[in-house]
Design a protein around this motif. Structure first.
Motif, mmCIF file in Angstrom:
data_model
loop_
_atom_site.group_PDB
_atom_site.id
_atom_site.type_symbol
_atom_site.label_atom_id
_atom_site.label_comp_id
_atom_site.label_asym_id
_atom_site.label_seq_id
_atom_site.Cartn_x
_atom_site.Cartn_y
_atom_site.Cartn_z
ATOM 1 N N UNK A 94 2.074 -0.525 -2.971
ATOM 2 C CA UNK A 94 1.753 0.717 -3.638
ATOM 3 C C UNK A 94 0.891 1.422 -2.242
ATOM 4 N N UNK A 95 0.442 0.683 -1.267
ATOM 5 C CA UNK A 95 -0.295 1.158 -0.195
ATOM 6 C C UNK A 95 -1.851 1.054 -0.582
ATOM 7 N N UNK A 96 -2.131 0.868 -1.732
ATOM 8 C CA UNK A 96 -3.610 0.938 -2.056
ATOM 9 C C UNK A 96 -4.447 -0.079 -1.224
ATOM 10 N N UNK A 97 -5.518 0.234 -0.660
ATOM 11 C CA UNK A 97 -6.240 -0.917 0.001
ATOM 12 C C UNK A 97 -7.110 -1.590 -1.260
ATOM 13 N N UNK A 98 -7.132 -3.168 -0.901
ATOM 14 C CA UNK A 98 -7.960 -3.848 -1.747
ATOM 15 C C UNK A 98 -7.115 -4.461 -2.891
ATOM 16 N N UNK A 99 -5.602 -4.274 -2.773
ATOM 17 C CA UNK A 99 -5.006 -4.563 -3.940
ATOM 18 C C UNK A 99 -5.011 -6.043 -3.863
ATOM 19 N N UNK A 100 -5.060 -6.743 -3.055
ATOM 20 C CA UNK A 100 -4.888 -8.211 -3.371
ATOM 21 C C UNK A 100 -5.870 -9.093 -4.126
ATOM 22 N N UNK A 101 -7.290 -8.432 -3.797
ATOM 23 C CA UNK A 101 -8.341 -8.897 -4.585
ATOM 24 C C UNK A 101 -8.387 -8.556 -6.006
#
Length: 367
Positions: free
Chosen positions: A286-293
């Motif tokens: 989805x391109x949102x930063x911080x999605x992994x955490x």
């Protein structure tokens, strides 16, 4: 009618009397054993009841309680040295207290960042450090605590120093210490741990074991960061007598130090009574930063470890896709969906060799 001398039953023979005597002795022996067993059980119940009554409470009420579940873990870091401490400490759940040190220079997977050495993990904010440590050991740590090295030394001085089982002979501040059980002041411990040495992990393990044995009272003011000072102090206070080990590693590509598997998972299971984590490959769709955490914060408490992160082929995924790698992992994929609160579950029969579940995070996931 009276009986004459030879009319009634005769006196038992010598062999008959001997057999009866032997049977009586065997009966007495069995009764004696049963009495000893009964007394032993009664003593065990009395002792366990007393130990439970005196256990240290935690914020959740579970730390130090005897039961059948896994330990409750604390992600514990001491910063302020070239190779500072990064560890987990576990208590309760019916498991003996234990600690595990992540050695300096070991590369771990930080959700959302990828491969990261432990020195950089220590520099992360406390909550991100907790997520990274939990992912590395494959077990969720409900609490985290960070101390700086000088404050660690001050805490040691408050309990009158530590008796550290040194693995070798060391020169510390002009004094020759070790090997074996050695009394050390807080300043000596700080000097000992600040040195950038090849055996730093062993040094930290020996000091942490002694620190936990001393069971110092750790207050809010002793901690640089924590999510719950009372919860962290309860875990540390209940860990007296903990066995502390260093995470096993191996060298790959001639330079990189990584966790040695399955040795690490086997050690974590033995120390903390936890199951082997489910391996997850998470992609940002989805391109949102911080999605992994953000995804890790939902998945790790449910028994997952993120083994790989990256970007999907595009950032236009509206729906999160959770793929079980083989029907054997369908239940795991459904657990991931429940943990994230969104997604569509699929099954692939093509083995990846890397993960048990793959997740492409879509726009429906709000974190």
């Amino acid at each position: 009618m009276s009986l004459g001398l030879g009319d009634g039953p005769g006196r038992p023979s010598r062999s008959t009397r001997a057999d009866a005597s032997l049977r009586r002795r065997r009966l007495y022996a069995i009764v004696a054993v049963l009495v000893v067993v009964a007394l032993g059980l009664a003593w065990t119940r009395l002792r366990d009841g007393g130990a439970s009554a005196g256990s240290s409470p935690s914020a959740s009420g579970s730390t130090g309680r005897q039961g059948s579940g896994p330990s409750e873990l604390l992600a514990f870091s001491v910063t302020g040295a070239p190779n500072a401490l990064l560890a987990v400490v576990g208590t309760g759940g019916g498991q003996p207290p234990a600690g595990l040190v992540l050695p300096p220079g070991m590369t771990v997977i930080v959700p959302g960042q990828g491969e990261t050495p432990t020195e950089q993990v220590q520099a992360l904010p406390g909550d991100s450090m907790r997520i990274s440590v939990s992912n590395a050991v494959g077990v969720w740590a409900p609490h985290y605590a960070v101390m700086n090295l000088n404050g660690f030394g001050d805490t040691i001085d408050r309990v009158g120093g530590l008796t550290v089982n040194l693995a070798d002979i060391y020169t510390v501040g002009g004094s020759v210490l070790g090997p074996g059980r050695t009394r050390m002041s807080g300043n000596q411990v700080v000097t000992f741990l600040y040195e950038n040495a090849e055996d730093t992990a062993i040094r930290w393990a020996s000091v942490l074991e002694a620190f936990l044995k001393a069971a110092p009272a750790v207050s809010q003011s002793d901690l640089a960061e924590t999510d719950d000072a009372a919860g962290a102090a309860a875990v540390l206070g209940a860990a007296s007598g903990a066995e502390v080990q260093v995470a096993p590693t191996k060298v790959v590509g001639a330079t990189a130090i990584v966790p040695a598997q399955p040795d690490l998972d086997d050690l974590v299971k033995r120390l903390f009574g936890t199951p082997t984590p489910v391996r997850a490959f998470v992609q940002n769709g989805n391109g949102n930063p911080g999605i992994g955490e953000a995804v890790a914060r939902h998945l790790l408490p449910q028994g997952f470890r993120i083994v790989l992160t990256g970007n999907a082929e595009s950032f236009t995924h509206d729906t999160t896709i959770i793929t079980a790698i083989g029907a054997d992992h369908l239940d795991d994929a459904n657990r991931a969906k429940n943990a994230l609160g969104v997604g569509t579950v699929r099954v692939s029969q093509v083995p990846s060799g890397l993960a048990d579940v793959t997740i492409v995070v879509g726009r429906d996931f709000k974190g």
